[in-house]
Design an enzyme around this catalytic site. Structure first.
Site, PDB file in Angstrom:
ATOM      1  N   ARG A  59       0.937  -1.118   0.098  1.00  0.00           N
ATOM      2  CA  ARG A  59       0.080  -0.030  -0.059  1.00  0.00           C
ATOM      3  C   ARG A  59       0.954   1.392  -0.077  1.00  0.00           C
ATOM      4  O   ARG A  59       0.365   2.314  -0.571  1.00  0.00           O
ATOM      5  CB  ARG A  59      -0.782  -0.101   1.089  1.00  0.00           C
ATOM      6  CG  ARG A  59      -1.895  -1.061   1.430  1.00  0.00           C
ATOM      7  CD  ARG A  59      -2.506  -1.282   2.494  1.00  0.00           C
ATOM      8  NE  ARG A  59      -1.692  -1.317   3.826  1.00  0.00           N
ATOM      9  CZ  ARG A  59      -1.818  -1.302   5.143  1.00  0.00           C
ATOM     10  NH1 ARG A  59      -3.184  -1.189   5.209  1.00  0.00           N
ATOM     11  NH2 ARG A  59      -0.828  -1.291   5.889  1.00  0.00           N
TER      12      ARG A  59
ATOM     13  N   HIS B 183       9.526 -22.759   6.486  1.00  0.00           N
ATOM     14  CA  HIS B 183      10.945 -22.468   6.239  1.00  0.00           C
ATOM     15  C   HIS B 183      11.827 -23.494   7.027  1.00  0.00           C
ATOM     16  O   HIS B 183      13.069 -23.863   6.741  1.00  0.00           O
ATOM     17  CB  HIS B 183      11.439 -21.046   6.285  1.00  0.00           C
ATOM     18  CG  HIS B 183      11.592 -20.740   7.877  1.00  0.00           C
ATOM     19  ND1 HIS B 183      10.389 -20.143   8.272  1.00  0.00           N
ATOM     20  CD2 HIS B 183      12.490 -20.693   9.036  1.00  0.00           C
ATOM     21  CE1 HIS B 183      10.605 -19.933   9.703  1.00  0.00           C
ATOM     22  NE2 HIS B 183      11.750 -20.348   9.948  1.00  0.00           N
TER      23      HIS B 183
ATOM     24  N   HIS C  43       5.971 -25.939  12.314  1.00  0.00           N
ATOM     25  CA  HIS C  43       7.428 -26.400  12.492  1.00  0.00           C
ATOM     26  C   HIS C  43       7.452 -27.663  13.311  1.00  0.00           C
ATOM     27  O   HIS C  43       8.223 -28.478  12.895  1.00  0.00           O
ATOM     28  CB  HIS C  43       8.263 -25.308  12.939  1.00  0.00           C
ATOM     29  CG  HIS C  43       7.988 -23.951  12.288  1.00  0.00           C
ATOM     30  ND1 HIS C  43       7.934 -23.883  10.988  1.00  0.00           N
ATOM     31  CD2 HIS C  43       8.147 -22.944  12.861  1.00  0.00           C
ATOM     32  CE1 HIS C  43       7.982 -22.598  10.621  1.00  0.00           C
ATOM     33  NE2 HIS C  43       7.961 -21.733  11.799  1.00  0.00           N
TER      34      HIS C  43
HETATM   35  P1  NDP Z   1       4.434  -7.245   8.226  1.00  0.00           P
HETATM   36  O1  NDP Z   1       3.665  -7.357   9.390  1.00  0.00           O
HETATM   37  O2  NDP Z   1       5.995  -6.572   8.269  1.00  0.00           O
HETATM   38  O3  NDP Z   1       3.643  -6.955   7.002  1.00  0.00           O
HETATM   39  C1  NDP Z   1       3.985  -7.071   5.562  1.00  0.00           C
HETATM   40  C2  NDP Z   1       3.352  -5.932   4.795  1.00  0.00           C
HETATM   41  O4  NDP Z   1       2.110  -6.063   4.716  1.00  0.00           O
HETATM   42  C3  NDP Z   1       3.563  -4.512   5.347  1.00  0.00           C
HETATM   43  O5  NDP Z   1       4.871  -4.108   4.887  1.00  0.00           O
HETATM   44  C4  NDP Z   1       2.626  -3.625   4.887  1.00  0.00           C
HETATM   45  O6  NDP Z   1       2.675  -3.051   3.567  1.00  0.00           O
HETATM   46  C5  NDP Z   1       1.317  -4.605   4.472  1.00  0.00           C
HETATM   47  N1  NDP Z   1       0.340  -4.480   5.750  1.00  0.00           N
HETATM   48  C6  NDP Z   1       0.542  -4.826   7.049  1.00  0.00           C
HETATM   49  N2  NDP Z   1      -0.581  -4.776   7.550  1.00  0.00           N
HETATM   50  C7  NDP Z   1      -1.740  -4.482   6.658  1.00  0.00           C
HETATM   51  C8  NDP Z   1      -3.075  -4.510   6.805  1.00  0.00           C
HETATM   52  N3  NDP Z   1      -3.663  -4.295   7.838  1.00  0.00           N
HETATM   53  N4  NDP Z   1      -3.896  -4.282   5.593  1.00  0.00           N
HETATM   54  C9  NDP Z   1      -2.946  -4.297   4.537  1.00  0.00           C
HETATM   55  N5  NDP Z   1      -1.737  -4.408   4.353  1.00  0.00           N
HETATM   56  C10 NDP Z   1      -0.977  -4.517   5.649  1.00  0.00           C
HETATM   57  O7  NDP Z   1       4.593  -8.846   8.059  1.00  0.00           O
HETATM   58  P2  NDP Z   1       5.882  -9.534   7.790  1.00  0.00           P
HETATM   59  O8  NDP Z   1       6.557  -9.311   6.518  1.00  0.00           O
HETATM   60  O9  NDP Z   1       6.494 -10.002   9.067  1.00  0.00           O
HETATM   61  O10 NDP Z   1       5.206 -11.190   7.490  1.00  0.00           O
HETATM   62  C11 NDP Z   1       4.684 -11.363   6.387  1.00  0.00           C
HETATM   63  C12 NDP Z   1       3.780 -12.685   6.410  1.00  0.00           C
HETATM   64  O11 NDP Z   1       4.922 -13.805   6.504  1.00  0.00           O
HETATM   65  C13 NDP Z   1       2.970 -12.894   7.569  1.00  0.00           C
HETATM   66  O12 NDP Z   1       1.751 -13.757   7.483  1.00  0.00           O
HETATM   67  C14 NDP Z   1       3.582 -13.682   8.633  1.00  0.00           C
HETATM   68  O13 NDP Z   1       2.936 -14.210   9.605  1.00  0.00           O
HETATM   69  C15 NDP Z   1       4.615 -14.382   7.763  1.00  0.00           C
HETATM   70  N6  NDP Z   1       5.965 -14.789   8.366  1.00  0.00           N
HETATM   71  C16 NDP Z   1       6.959 -13.654   8.595  1.00  0.00           C
HETATM   72  C17 NDP Z   1       8.129 -14.106   9.159  1.00  0.00           C
HETATM   73  C18 NDP Z   1       8.980 -13.017   9.269  1.00  0.00           C
HETATM   74  O14 NDP Z   1      10.168 -13.294   9.728  1.00  0.00           O
HETATM   75  N7  NDP Z   1       8.596 -11.798   9.371  1.00  0.00           N
HETATM   76  C19 NDP Z   1       8.355 -15.442   9.462  1.00  0.00           C
HETATM   77  C20 NDP Z   1       7.349 -16.378   9.096  1.00  0.00           C
HETATM   78  C21 NDP Z   1       6.168 -16.157   8.675  1.00  0.00           C
HETATM   79  P3  NDP Z   1       2.061  -1.822   3.150  1.00  0.00           P
HETATM   80  O15 NDP Z   1       1.487  -0.975   4.407  1.00  0.00           O
HETATM   81  O16 NDP Z   1       2.827  -1.148   2.281  1.00  0.00           O
HETATM   82  O17 NDP Z   1       0.783  -2.351   2.349  1.00  0.00           O
END
Ligand code: NDP
Length: 521
Positions: A67, A204, A266
Site C-alpha cells: 500500500r 522454512h 514447524h
Molecule cells: P509485516 O507485518 O511486516 O507486513 C507485511 C506488509 O503487509 C507490510 O509492510 C504492509 O505493507 C502490509 N500490511 C500490514 N498490515 C496490513 C493491513 N492491515 N492491511 C493491508 N496491508 C497490511 O509482515 P511480515 O513481513 O513480518 O510477514 C509477512 C507474512 O509472513 C505474515 O503472514 C507472517 O505471519 C509471515 N511470516 C513472517 C516471518 C518473518 O520473519 N517476518 C516468518 C514467518 C512467517 P503496506 O503497508 O505497504 O501495504
C-alpha cells in the site's frame, strides 16, 4: 564426556553432483507485502544470493507490491539497504539485479489494483521475456491471504498455464488459518482459482539443510531403521528454543501464541520427519502421504486432563545474553494482562505399531537461555544390567541427537570402559558435524524454498491434508486452554533467559524416564 569425531571423506567430487538445479523456466516473482519485515530480512536477501550464485533463471523479474506509495527507485534503494544488512556492504552484481526490480502500489481490497497489476506484468513480461510464469508470494498479514488470492484470480492472474507461457504459483507463509475452520476457509479461497499443485505453503524449517537430512539419515542407512521403534526407543524429545522475544510482532503474536506459531507447523513437521514410515520413493506426494499418516496417528489430546500432557508458560522479565529484557506483558503492544503463552511443552503419542506407547515430548518457547533446535532419540536401557554389582550405578542409555541449530550435527552417546585396572564406564559421544569436510555452496532455507517453488517441487511444502490434520489435533487443545475459567493458573511464568517453567518436568515424571529428558548443559 569424551567426544570422538566421525571421519568424513573429502566431499569435493560428490559436491559437484549435488549442486542445486537452476530453474530453466523464466519467471516473474511478485511479492505482495514487499514493504514488510519478511521481504527485507529474508526474501530479498535470498533472491539476491540466488542471483549471485546463478540460481535464478536467465530471464526473471521481481515486482514488489504494497500500500505504501514507493517508486521503483525507492524500492530498489530500500532493498539494497536490506540486502546490505544481511550480506554486508559489498553488493557486487547489484546493478544488474536491481534493473529487474519494480514496485507497484496496491490496494488489497480494490479489484482495480489487481487489474492494474495484471497490465503491468504483461508489459514487464514482454520486456524481460518471462513468458507468463508467475510466482505470487503473499508476504502479507494472514487475514489478507484469502481475499488476495481471490483478487488475483479475478484479475486473471491465477491461470495454470497461458498461451505461449507457463502458469501461476502462489506462495504463503504460516499461519495457514488460526484453527481448523479458518484453514478450510483459506483453502477454499485459494482453490477458487489455484489448483493444489500451484499452492506452496511454505515452512522454512523444512528447507533447513539439517532438517532435510533427517530423512537421509533415517532412510539411507540400514543400521538405524531396525531400532527406530517402540522396542528400542524410550522417548523422543523435539525442541525449538528461541532466545528472541516477540521483537516488533506483538500484533501477530498476541493473537497467535506459541501453539499456533510453532506447534501447528514447524514442530509438527519435525515430528513427522522423525516418526514417518519410509515412502516407496523420494517424491513429494509420497513423502507428504507418509507425513499425513503420522498426523492421522496422533492420539487425541486428553483435553479433560490437559495438565498431564501440556505445560504453558509466559516469559517474565529476566536476563538474556547478559542483557536485561522485559516481561512479555511489558513488550510494546502487548496487553499488560495478556494470557498468550510464549512457551509450551507437550507430550503426545502416536497410535500405530511403530510408536505405540512411546512419548514424544515437544517443546518450544521464546526468551529461553539459548537458541537451540534439536531432536533427541532416547534409547532404552540395556535389558539386563550385568555391570550393576560392579558399578553400583545405573548405566546411561544410548542417546542420538539430531542437532538442527546451532549445532548442525548428529551425536550418538554410548558407554565405553574407562582405561585403567578397575571396571569403570564412561559416556562418550560420536559426532558428525554436518559441514565437516564440505566446502561447497549451502543454501539458506528461504533460498531453497524459493528455488523449489520456481522448480515446481512441493516436497518441502505443506499439503492441505497435513494442515487440516495438524489443526484437527491442535484445535481441541486451543479450545480447552483458551476457554478454561482458570486460564491464568495454567500459564506458568518463567524468567527470560531461563530454560522455561519448572512445571515442564511434570510431563516427564509420568513417562518411562523419571527425570528431565535430554539434560541441558
Ligand atoms: P509485516 O507485518 O511486516 O507486513 C507485511 C506488509 O503487509 C507490510 O509492510 C504492509 O505493507 C502490509 N500490511 C500490514 N498490515 C496490513 C493491513 N492491515 N492491511 C493491508 N496491508 C497490511 O509482515 P511480515 O513481513 O513480518 O510477514 C509477512 C507474512 O509472513 C505474515 O503472514 C507472517 O505471519 C509471515 N511470516 C513472517 C516471518 C518473518 O520473519 N517476518 C516468518 C514467518 C512467517 P503496506 O503497508 O505497504 O501495504
Amino acid at each position: 564426556m569424551l567426544r570422538a569425531n566421525v571421519s568424513v571423506p573429502d566431499m569435493k567430487l560428490d559436491a559437484d553432483s549435488c549442486l542445486s538445479p537452476v530453474p530453466s523456466d523464466p519467471c516473474a516473482i511478485v511479492i505482495l507485502g514487499a514493504t514488510g519485515d519478511l521481504t527485507s530480512r529474508k526474501l530479498m536477501p535470498a533472491l539476491f544470493s540466488l542471483y549471485r550464485n546463478r540460481g535464478l533463471p536467465e530471464s526473471f523479474l521481481i515486482v514488489g507490491c504494497g500500500r505504501t506509495p514507493w517508486s521503483d527507485e525507492v524500492f530498489r534503494n530500500r532493498m539494497a539497504d536490506a540486502i546490505r544488512a544481511v550480506h554486508g556492504g559489498n553488493l557486487s552484481e547489484w546493478q544488474s539485479f536491481s534493473n529487474r526490480l519494480y514496485y507497484r502500489a496496491l490496494n488489497y481490497l480494490d479489484a482495480r489494483s489487481f487489474a492494474d497489476l495484471a497490465r503491468l506484468l504483461s508489459t514487464l513480461e514482454t520486456k524481460h521475456l518471462t513468458r507468463g510464469n508467475r510466482i505470487f508470494y503473499l508476504a502479507l498479514p494472514p487475514s489478507l491471504y484469502g481475499p488476495t488470492a481471490l483478487h488475483l484470480g479475478d484479475a486473471g492472474l491465477g491461470a495454470e498455464s497461458r498461451e505461449g507461457g507457463g502458469g501461476a504459483r502462489i506462495v504463503l507463509e504460516k499461519p495457514f488459518g488460526t484453527d481448523l475452520a479458518t484453514s478450510r476457509q483459506l483453502d477454499q479461497d485459494l482453490h477458487e482459482y489455484f489448483r493444489e499443485h500451484q499452492v506452496f505453503r511454505i515452512d522454512h524449517f523444512l528447507a533447513k539443510e539439517t532438517v532435510q537430512n533427517i530423512l537421509m539419515f533415517r532412510f539411507a542407512n540400514s543400521i538405524f531403521e531396525p531400532i527406530w521403534n517402540r522396542r528400542y526407543i524410550d522417548y523422543v524429545s523435539i525442541r525449538a528454543n528461541e532466545q528472541l522475544g516477540i521483537e516488533h510482532r506483538s500484533g501477530y503474536y498476541e493473537s497467535t501464541g506459541v501453539l499456533r506459531d510453532m506447534f501447528q507447523n514447524h514442530m509438527m513437521q519435525l515430528l513427522a520427519l522423525t516418526a514417518m514410515e519410509p515412502p516407496p520413493r523420494f517424491e513429494a506426494e509420497l513423502v507428504r502421504d507418509e507425513k499425513a499418516k503420522v498426523f492421522s496417528a496422533l492420539r487425541p489430546f486428553p483435553v479433560h486432563a490437559y495438565d498431564d500432557a501440556l505445560v504453558l508458560g509466559q516469559y517474565a522479565a529476566g536476563i538474556v545474553s547478559g542483557r536485561p529484557v522485559p516481561a512479555y506483558r511489558g513488550e510494546a503492544g502487548v496487553d499488560s494482562h495478556s494470557l498468550t503463552p510464549t512457551y509450551a511443552a507437550m507430550k503426545v503419542y502416536l497410535d500405530n505399531w511403530r510408536w505405540q506407547g512411546v512419548p514424544f515430548f515437544i517443546s518450544s518457547g521464546k526468551r529461553l537461555s539459548k537458541k537451540r533446535t534439536e531432536i533427541a532419540i532416547q534409547f532404552k536401557p540395556v535389558p539386563h544390567a550385568m555391570f550393576r554389582n560392579t558399578l553400583g550405578a545405573p548405566i546411561s542409555a544410548n542417546r542420538l541427537i539430531l542437532g538442527i541449530y546451532p549445532q548442525e550435527r548428529i551425536t550418538l552417546t554410548f558407554q565405553t570402559k574407562n582405561p585403567g585396572a578397575t571396571v569403570c564406564l564412561r559416556t562418550v559421544t560420536m559426532d558428525f558435524d554436518y559441514h565437516q569436510n564440505y566446502s561447497g555452496p549451502v543454501l539458506d532455507a528461504y533460498e531453497k524454498a524459493l528455488l523449489d517453488c520456481m522448480l515446481g517441487d512441493q516436497m518441502l511444502f505443506w499439503r492441505q491434508d497435513g494442515v487440516e490434520l495438524s489443526w484437527a489435533f491442535l484445535s481441541p487443545i486451543l479450545d480447552a486452554c483458551e476457554t478454561c475459567g482458570d486460564r491464568e493458573q495454567h500459564l506458568y511464568p518463567y524468567a527470560a533467559g531461563s530454560k522455561g517453567p519448572n512445571e515442564r518436568y511434570r510431563l516427564y515424571r509420568t513417562a518411562a524416564a523419571p527425570g528431565p529428558i535430554a539434560p541441558e548443559p
